[in-house]
Design an enzyme around this catalytic site. Structure first.
Site, short mmCIF file in Angstrom:
data_model
loop_
_atom_site.label_atom_id
_atom_site.label_comp_id
_atom_site.label_asym_id
_atom_site.label_seq_id
_atom_site.Cartn_x
_atom_site.Cartn_y
_atom_site.Cartn_z
N LYS A 13 32.34 5.78 -67.40
CA LYS A 13 33.03 6.21 -66.17
C LYS A 13 32.91 5.12 -65.10
O LYS A 13 31.80 4.83 -64.64
CB LYS A 13 32.43 7.51 -65.62
CG LYS A 13 33.30 8.05 -64.48
CD LYS A 13 32.62 9.08 -63.64
CE LYS A 13 31.81 8.50 -62.52
NZ LYS A 13 32.59 7.77 -61.49
N GLU A 30 18.18 -0.55 -48.42
CA GLU A 30 19.32 -1.33 -48.89
C GLU A 30 20.55 -1.01 -48.04
O GLU A 30 20.90 0.16 -47.88
CB GLU A 30 19.60 -0.98 -50.36
CG GLU A 30 20.65 -1.87 -50.95
CD GLU A 30 20.92 -1.56 -52.42
OE1 GLU A 30 21.00 -0.37 -52.78
OE2 GLU A 30 21.03 -2.52 -53.20
N GLU A 82 19.79 0.92 -63.44
CA GLU A 82 19.79 -0.32 -62.64
C GLU A 82 20.19 0.10 -61.23
O GLU A 82 21.34 0.45 -60.99
CB GLU A 82 20.74 -1.33 -63.27
CG GLU A 82 20.40 -2.76 -62.91
CD GLU A 82 21.16 -3.21 -61.70
OE1 GLU A 82 20.59 -3.08 -60.59
OE2 GLU A 82 22.30 -3.66 -61.85
P1 ADP Z 1 27.06 3.79 -54.47
O1 ADP Z 1 26.21 4.38 -53.39
O2 ADP Z 1 26.79 2.38 -54.78
O3 ADP Z 1 28.50 4.18 -54.42
P2 ADP Z 1 26.52 5.81 -56.42
O4 ADP Z 1 25.21 5.91 -57.08
O5 ADP Z 1 26.93 6.88 -55.48
O6 ADP Z 1 26.51 4.38 -55.79
O7 ADP Z 1 27.68 5.66 -57.49
C1 ADP Z 1 27.56 4.89 -58.67
C2 ADP Z 1 28.27 5.61 -59.79
O8 ADP Z 1 27.62 6.85 -60.02
C3 ADP Z 1 29.73 5.95 -59.49
O9 ADP Z 1 30.47 5.79 -60.68
C4 ADP Z 1 29.65 7.41 -59.07
O10 ADP Z 1 30.85 8.12 -59.28
C5 ADP Z 1 28.56 7.92 -59.98
N1 ADP Z 1 27.84 9.12 -59.51
C6 ADP Z 1 27.70 9.58 -58.24
N2 ADP Z 1 26.95 10.71 -58.23
C7 ADP Z 1 26.61 10.96 -59.52
C8 ADP Z 1 25.81 11.98 -60.17
N3 ADP Z 1 25.23 12.97 -59.49
N4 ADP Z 1 25.66 11.92 -61.51
C9 ADP Z 1 26.22 10.91 -62.23
N5 ADP Z 1 26.98 9.94 -61.67
C10 ADP Z 1 27.17 9.95 -60.34
#
Ligand code: ADP
Length: 493
Positions: free
Chosen positions: A199, A404, A273
């Site tokens: 995804k 960060e 990561e």
């Molecule tokens: P950022 O703050 O850098 O946007 P996120 O951790 O929110 O980072 O997002 C990184 C990825 O994780 C994206 O693909 C986002 O859609 C996905 N994501 C966000 N929340 C969840 C969750 N609860 N479980 C799995 N994936 C998630």
């Protein structure tokens, strides 16, 4: 109030008023972006079962680029089933050499369509075309080539270990290096004989979907790679699916913690990561001009949208003034603006939300009493922008030093002794990366052994290579990606 640099006082060479480059926009003629994209499941593009789509926009002008399928539990279930079938029927039965051939084919096709990928990456994500063209896309091909080479040599990677694939890998990636993160995830998974449900991030899905087109053209058996688009809920649905054997996640520390909790007590393997707050340490015997360029490269290129960005600068007292002056000169010469222009150094912030986050941190910094300087730049009317920012007079406990920010914001602190800077460098919740600049090899070894970070650069910064492992300590994550180490999380013994 944010302060602008005082040009007369601070700037030796005022690039902004003297001359400028003529615009050099990259052409988009050769690029085709469809109006609407579906999920890529079982080798075909299929409509979302919930019938919903979301927009992906260009952060440099806020214009819509395409509608993209919103993945629901049923879509994820279909993708996991397709991946399982592909694993049982084709991929686990295929000879490792043939698996490698498919991965080589993907690598070559990426090289053939490199310009198209670079342009789409820049349009969808806001990073300068120079960066997408010269860094992201060549590295993407390099990672696929590198792991293609391992496919039929796993017994040499783990002598006597008899490594076996895990099955289906669920992979969730962020928006800062969209295609490169897809390559970091997909290439080692395929080389080790696993199948994949990936995804991409909701703000940057387009290059993963273009990659799906290549995977289709490369004639990979259907279901070996599946790409489901959507936001956090779609990611959570992959994480919680009972038939996924491994989760590989790159993103924020908060979401990483949620994922770790969700899969606790299951048999799923996990690599995370997460965030970073790298210390870039300049000793007084460093080559000054080279170090200044390294500082700029470490935090300002790619808008600071890099988890390993050198966001904390530590300068030894003897060279603090000269480094500061030269840094300000260089910051003033950075070109902020249209990411599609080949001269641009700093493109658009990836989303309105991320710009809001950066601005909130700058307000926190002002309330804490820090001195915050921004360069003066002519910004386009539309889009999300942040000029290069330097935060001085900042204490070790400041939130700007500890947390960060993920933007072009650099804190600057001074130090006297190696012991003092080590103490400060290690005093954050993160441990992803760091840099040290010195003439002395012994100092390099001393510091790189003691800074608690997964990746340390010496007299350079932000350099990547498929043969090198990457990953963090503490709240920066678990496991390593890249190199021989990157094969391990996709195997059982
Ligand atoms: P950022 O703050 O850098 O946007 P996120 O951790 O929110 O980072 O997002 C990184 C990825 O994780 C994206 O693909 C986002 O859609 C996905 N994501 C966000 N929340 C969840 C969750 N609860 N479980 C799995 N994936 C998630």
């Amino acid at each position: 109030m944010l302060k602008e640099f005082d040009l007369k006082k601070d700037i030796k060479l005022d690039f902004t008023s003297g001359w400028s480059y003529d615009p050099a926009p990259e052409s988009t003629d050769h690029v085709h972006i469809k109006d609407q994209y579906d999920h890529f499941i079982g080798g075909k593009f299929v409509a979302p079962q919930g019938g919903q789509y979301f927009d992906t926009t260009n952060p440099a002008n806020e214009k819509k680029l395409a509608s993209v399928a919103m993945g629901c539990d049923k879509d994820v279930d279909a993708a996991v089933k397709a991946a399982r079938t592909a694993y049982d029927k084709y991929w686990s039965k295929m000879s490792p050499r043939d698996r490698g051939r498919y991965i080589y084919r993907i690598a070559r096709m990426i090289q053939e369509r490199a310009r198209e990928f670079a342009v789409i990456e820049t349009l969808d994500g806001g990073k300068p075309i120079r960066e997408s063209r010269d860094v992201d896309v060549p590295l993407v091909a390099a990672y696929f080539f590198y792991y293609a080479g391992w496919a039929d040599k796993l017994q040499y990677a783990f002598p006597g270990g008899n490594p076996k694939p895990l099955g289906v890998a669920g992979q969730i990636i962020p928006w800062n290096f969209p295609l490169l993160m897809a390559a970091w995830k997909i290439a080692p998974a395929l080389a080790t004989g696993n199948t994949v449900v990936l995804k991409p991030a909701e703000t940057t899905p387009l290059t993963s979907l273009k990659l799906a087109e290549i995977i289709q053209e490369a004639d990979l058996p259907p279901g070996v790679v599946n790409i489901v688009t959507g936001a956090g809920d779609t990611g959570a649905s992959i994480v919680n699916h009972p038939n996924v054997d491994k989760i590989a996640f790159t993103g924020s520390t908060n979401v990483g913690k949620i994922i770790q909790k969700s899969i606790a007590g299951t048999n799923k393997k996990l690599t995370l990561e997460l965030g970073g707050k790298a210390a870039n340490i300049i000793f007084d015997d460093a080559t000054i001009d080279q170090a200044v360029e390294g500082i700029i490269n470490g935090i300002f290129f790619n808008q600071g949208h890099v988890c390993c960005a050198g966001s904390r600068l530590f300068v030894q007292e003897g060279v603090a003034d000269i480094i500061r002056d030269k840094l300000i000169d260089r910051m003033q010469s950075l070109i902020v603006g249209d990411p599609m222009d080949k001269n641009t150094d700093i493109g658009a912030i990836n989303s309105k939300e991320q710009l809001g986050t950066i601005q909130r941190y700058l307000e926190i910094g002002l309330n804490e009493g820090n001195e915050i300087y921004q360069t003066k730049c002519d910004l386009p009317d539309k889009g999300y922008w942040c000029c290069p920012t330097l935060v001085a007079n900042v204490s070790q406990s400041s939130r700007l030093v500890q947390e960060e920010i993920f933007g072009p914001v650099l804190t600057i602190q001074t130090f006297r002794t190696p012991e003092e800077v080590l103490e400060k460098a290690n005093n954050t919740p993160y441990g992803l990366s760091g840099g040290v600049w010195t003439d002395k090899g012994s100092k390099i070894f001393n510091m790189t052994n003691k800074v608690r970070a997964g990746v340390m650069w010496a007299n350079t910064f932000n350099k990547f290579d498929p043969t090198s492992p990457f990953g963090g300590y503490k709240e920066s994550g678990l496991g390593r990606e890249g190199g021989l180490h990157g094969l391990y999380p996709y195997l059982k013994f």
